[in-house]
Design an enzyme around this catalytic site. Sequence first.
Site, mmCIF file in Angstrom:
data_model
loop_
_atom_site.group_PDB
_atom_site.id
_atom_site.type_symbol
_atom_site.label_atom_id
_atom_site.label_comp_id
_atom_site.label_asym_id
_atom_site.label_seq_id
_atom_site.Cartn_x
_atom_site.Cartn_y
_atom_site.Cartn_z
ATOM 1 N N LYS A 175 25.876 -4.508 -0.061
ATOM 2 C CA LYS A 175 27.534 -4.115 0.145
ATOM 3 C C LYS A 175 27.984 -3.601 1.329
ATOM 4 C CE LYS A 175 27.218 -3.308 -5.039
ATOM 5 N NZ LYS A 175 27.164 -2.194 -5.670
ATOM 6 N N ARG A 183 0.798 -1.337 -0.079
ATOM 7 C CA ARG A 183 0.075 0.129 0.016
ATOM 8 C C ARG A 183 0.922 1.243 0.088
ATOM 9 N NH1 ARG A 183 -2.646 -3.872 1.746
ATOM 10 N NH2 ARG A 183 -0.932 -4.460 2.440
ATOM 11 N N THR A 184 1.746 1.462 0.819
ATOM 12 C CA THR A 184 2.532 2.504 1.200
ATOM 13 C C THR A 184 3.206 2.971 0.026
ATOM 14 O OG1 THR A 184 2.666 2.033 3.334
ATOM 15 C CG2 THR A 184 3.939 4.072 2.865
ATOM 16 N N ARG A 203 10.966 4.047 3.808
ATOM 17 C CA ARG A 203 10.745 2.864 4.927
ATOM 18 C C ARG A 203 12.013 2.054 5.437
ATOM 19 N NH1 ARG A 203 5.414 -1.063 4.690
ATOM 20 N NH2 ARG A 203 4.647 0.914 5.102
HETATM 21 N N1 CP Z 1 -0.553 -0.399 6.014
HETATM 22 C C1 CP Z 1 0.702 -0.576 5.109
HETATM 23 O O1 CP Z 1 1.445 0.209 5.617
HETATM 24 O O2 CP Z 1 0.710 -1.427 4.322
HETATM 25 P P1 CP Z 1 2.019 -1.664 3.618
HETATM 26 O O3 CP Z 1 2.996 -2.375 4.464
HETATM 27 O O4 CP Z 1 1.620 -2.761 2.394
HETATM 28 O O5 CP Z 1 2.744 -0.508 2.944
#
Ligand code: CP
Length: 305
Positions: free
Chosen positions: A83, A54-55, A104
């Site tokens: 690496k 999603r994100t 992320r």
């Molecule tokens: N809700 C959410 O963060 O989903 P993802 O981990 O798929 O991005």
Amino acid sequence: MQHILNGKQFADQKLLQKIFSRAHELEEADKIGKTPKLLTGKIVATVFYETSTRTRLSFESATEKLGAGVISMADAKTSSAVKGESLEDTIKIISGYADVIILRHPENGAAERAASVSDIPVINAGDGYNEHPTQALLDLYCMQKELGRIDGLKIAFLADLRYQRNVHSLTPIFCQFPNLELYFIGPKELALPQIYKDQLTSAGIKFKELEKIDSVLGEIDVLYVARVFKERFQDESEYERLKKSFFVDKNTLAKMKKDSIVLHVMPRIYEIDREVDKDPRAAYFRQAKGGLYVRMALLLYALGL
Ligand code: CP
């Protein structure tokens, strides 16, 4: 330039409503194919050291809809991280290629570290079990859209609150809504860490911790469900013992108000029976879709547009 690193930045009702109005305008424009190309000529880098559906994809869709281009590191395994390149060096390099970074990372505090060396805005797309502010904002957007308000809602979290990072981002924002009533439900091992409970207590927000949901099902406006976060557990046997702690089915919904909603941070593993999807109160797919427009609004906000 505006980094988006945590929920505390959005503990401001005016700012929240500005983001939500923008998201709503963009949603309406998208329905008629008239999204303004406000990011033409810009590049957005999605830098994901941890998996996502999603994100990452909603940020990439948001980028394309606004007319910008995307460069993507979907998986740390295909980058020079394997690496041994540091996060800091990676971010400094990508700062030279893009106008905004969506990051992320599995480590708590990674987004702050990235922002401290970046020449361009960094948006935290989830750092360890610390924060996930863009998810928190889309959760609130969904509640407001579905129920017409945030303040005064009774919200029950049936979830792994120890590791559910969007709740950690939601807590300081909840402190701006004095009439909320919150319920945190689940086994003690998955309880909300004390730091977040202290924030709520200091702000005078009513909350209760319960092991079972039955006593509040008939009162709540929002039932917010999440999986148990397998990837955060040190001890696999503990995960195996707790993984099916939450379950919602049509019997659960039968006890809920007709005008309540069910949310889920997604992905869903064991927590919601698929039969629930047919009930109009199952709002989790609408919640994820709304995330696209909130993330469009946040890209514009980060770039000062
Ligand atoms: N809700 C959410 O963060 O989903 P993802 O981990 O798929 O991005």
